[in-house]
Scaffold this active site. Structure first.
Site, PDB file in Angstrom:
ATOM      1  N   LYS A  67      14.898  14.738   4.905  1.00  0.00           N
ATOM      2  CA  LYS A  67      15.479  13.510   4.345  1.00  0.00           C
ATOM      3  C   LYS A  67      16.103  13.723   2.967  1.00  0.00           C
ATOM      4  CE  LYS A  67      12.407  10.476   6.933  1.00  0.00           C
ATOM      5  NZ  LYS A  67      11.534   9.303   6.913  1.00  0.00           N
ATOM      6  N   ALA A 131       2.943   8.341  -4.899  1.00  0.00           N
ATOM      7  CA  ALA A 131       4.165   8.290  -5.705  1.00  0.00           C
ATOM      8  C   ALA A 131       5.176   9.331  -5.220  1.00  0.00           C
ATOM      9  CB  ALA A 131       3.838   8.509  -7.181  1.00  0.00           C
ATOM     10  N   THR A 155      -2.137  11.647  -9.163  1.00  0.00           N
ATOM     11  CA  THR A 155      -1.598  12.314 -10.360  1.00  0.00           C
ATOM     12  C   THR A 155      -0.806  11.259 -11.132  1.00  0.00           C
ATOM     13  OG1 THR A 155      -1.336  14.291  -8.991  1.00  0.00           O
ATOM     14  CG2 THR A 155      -0.256  14.309 -11.144  1.00  0.00           C
TER      15      THR A 155
HETATM   16  P1  ATR Z   1       5.879  11.691   0.955  1.00  0.00           P
HETATM   17  O1  ATR Z   1       7.267  12.177   0.781  1.00  0.00           O
HETATM   18  O2  ATR Z   1       5.452  11.459   2.379  1.00  0.00           O
HETATM   19  O3  ATR Z   1       5.548  10.526   0.087  1.00  0.00           O
HETATM   20  P2  ATR Z   1       4.746  13.606  -0.874  1.00  0.00           P
HETATM   21  O4  ATR Z   1       5.972  13.551  -1.702  1.00  0.00           O
HETATM   22  O5  ATR Z   1       4.127  14.932  -0.574  1.00  0.00           O
HETATM   23  O6  ATR Z   1       4.956  12.947   0.541  1.00  0.00           O
HETATM   24  O7  ATR Z   1       3.672  12.657  -1.559  1.00  0.00           O
HETATM   25  C1  ATR Z   1       2.396  12.523  -1.064  1.00  0.00           C
HETATM   26  C2  ATR Z   1       1.637  11.523  -1.926  1.00  0.00           C
HETATM   27  O8  ATR Z   1       0.342  11.361  -1.376  1.00  0.00           O
HETATM   28  C3  ATR Z   1       1.458  11.960  -3.351  1.00  0.00           C
HETATM   29  O9  ATR Z   1       1.603  10.823  -4.178  1.00  0.00           O
HETATM   30  C4  ATR Z   1       0.016  12.485  -3.377  1.00  0.00           C
HETATM   31  O10 ATR Z   1      -0.616  12.369  -4.617  1.00  0.00           O
HETATM   32  P3  ATR Z   1      -0.379  13.478  -5.777  1.00  0.00           P
HETATM   33  O11 ATR Z   1       0.939  13.113  -6.421  1.00  0.00           O
HETATM   34  O12 ATR Z   1      -1.527  13.318  -6.702  1.00  0.00           O
HETATM   35  O13 ATR Z   1      -0.341  14.812  -5.089  1.00  0.00           O
HETATM   36  C5  ATR Z   1      -0.622  11.546  -2.400  1.00  0.00           C
HETATM   37  N1  ATR Z   1      -1.863  12.094  -1.790  1.00  0.00           N
HETATM   38  C6  ATR Z   1      -1.941  13.012  -0.810  1.00  0.00           C
HETATM   39  N2  ATR Z   1      -3.216  13.235  -0.461  1.00  0.00           N
HETATM   40  C7  ATR Z   1      -3.977  12.429  -1.256  1.00  0.00           C
HETATM   41  C8  ATR Z   1      -5.386  12.196  -1.380  1.00  0.00           C
HETATM   42  N3  ATR Z   1      -6.271  12.826  -0.615  1.00  0.00           N
HETATM   43  N4  ATR Z   1      -5.794  11.284  -2.300  1.00  0.00           N
HETATM   44  C9  ATR Z   1      -4.904  10.632  -3.062  1.00  0.00           C
HETATM   45  N5  ATR Z   1      -3.557  10.815  -3.004  1.00  0.00           N
HETATM   46  C10 ATR Z   1      -3.103  11.690  -2.094  1.00  0.00           C
END
Ligand code: ATR
Length: 263
Positions: A67, A131, A155
């Site tokens: 995307k 995010a 984060t």
């Molecule tokens: P997408 O494009 O699907 O949104 P991404 O850009 O990889 O995927 O983002 C994944 C999001 O899920 C991130 O905000 C991540 O948090 P971090 O920025 O701290 O990495 C969040 N995320 C994934 N696993 C998580 C978990 N177990 N607990 C809390 N947040 C999680």
């Protein structure tokens, strides 16, 4: 016969061919819609897109992991909708006056699904967890409906950067650490990848009227946490993003009440 594809990697699991074929049958047009595998690099993606449209293709969907790359391609050689610009990602491609046009119907699909569930978003407190790209894509459609959006992320710095980027586009959202998630929200949306990876979210003391998980087809620890809320998974978002793509390509309106029993 009009030709459509969905480009992804992996792609064989995609439900899009069945959904679009059902839409076409409903409105009475003849289409082919197939899955298109693409190697995970920019040049291959560009070649696949060019070959498809040069060969007379009408429209393409783009799914993971392409995307953002498709956004870059449209920026280089085409044009982008406001939704795609805000999301920084494209899930729908068409030709507009012979030029590649990138749109993003994911966020509008989620909002349409909420509206179909009778959820009024005007002036409502909406929390989005995560995010990443999924969050970025849903903010503009939510704000357009009058929602007051707060983003909570594991984060925190990523949530703050996201909020700053939106301010430059005239959109104000609140940014917080996921650890600070507390209180009551009208709607809470899980846009993290935790459900996909089978992880649990540390949700603490938070409640909501409506809990929405963008994922579907897997047990969601997130939805389980909100067992007192109305729980909605991402299947309706998938169907509505497809409907919006189909309507853009064909100019035909799809009545989801008529098509849902066949999906
Ligand atoms: P997408 O494009 O699907 O949104 P991404 O850009 O990889 O995927 O983002 C994944 C999001 O899920 C991130 O905000 C991540 O948090 P971090 O920025 O701290 O990495 C969040 N995320 C994934 N696993 C998580 C978990 N177990 N607990 C809390 N947040 C999680």
């Amino acid at each position: 016969m009009q030709h459509f594809i969905v480009i992804g990697n992996p792609i064989s699991h995609s439900k899009s061919p069945d959904i679009h074929t059902a839409f076409a049958r409903l409105v009475g047009i003849d289409i082919s819609y197939r899955c298109q595998f693409c190697p995970d690099d920019f040049d291959s993606l560009r070649a696949v897109i060019e070959a498809f449209f040069n060969g007379g293709g009408v429209g393409a969907n783009v799914t993971l992991p392409f995307k953002e790359m498709t956004f870059d391609i449209c920026q280089e050689v085409g044009t982008l909708s406001e939704y795609a610009k805000n999301a920084g990602a494209v899930n729908t491609l068409a030709l507009k006056n012979g030029t590649l046009f990138g749109d993003n119907t994911d966020g509008q699909g989620l909002v349409a699904d909420l509206v179909n569930h009778g959820v009024d978003l005007y002036n409502k407190k909406v929390a989005i967890l995560g995010a990443g790209g999924a969050t970025r894509g849903v903010i503009l459609p939510l704000v357009q409906r009058g929602a007051r959006v707060s983003v909570f992320n594991r984060t925190p710095s990523k949530a703050h950067i996201l909020a700053q980027n939106f301010i430059t586009q005239g959109i104000t959202i609140n940014a917080h650490a996921l650890d600070d998630l507390t209180g009551h929200f009208d709607v809470i949306i899980n846009a993290t990848s935790a459900t996909t990876t089978g992880q649990t979210l540390d949700l603490g003391d938070v409640s909501a009227d409506v809990a929405y998980d963008m994922m579907y087809g897997k047990p969601s620890a997130f939805l389980k946490h909100f067992h007192h809320a109305e729980q909605i998974d991402g299947m309706g978002m998938l169907i509505n993003q497809a409907r919006l793509s189909f309507e853009l390509w064909t100019g035909r309106t799809v009545d989801l009440d008529k098509v849902m029993p066949n999906l």
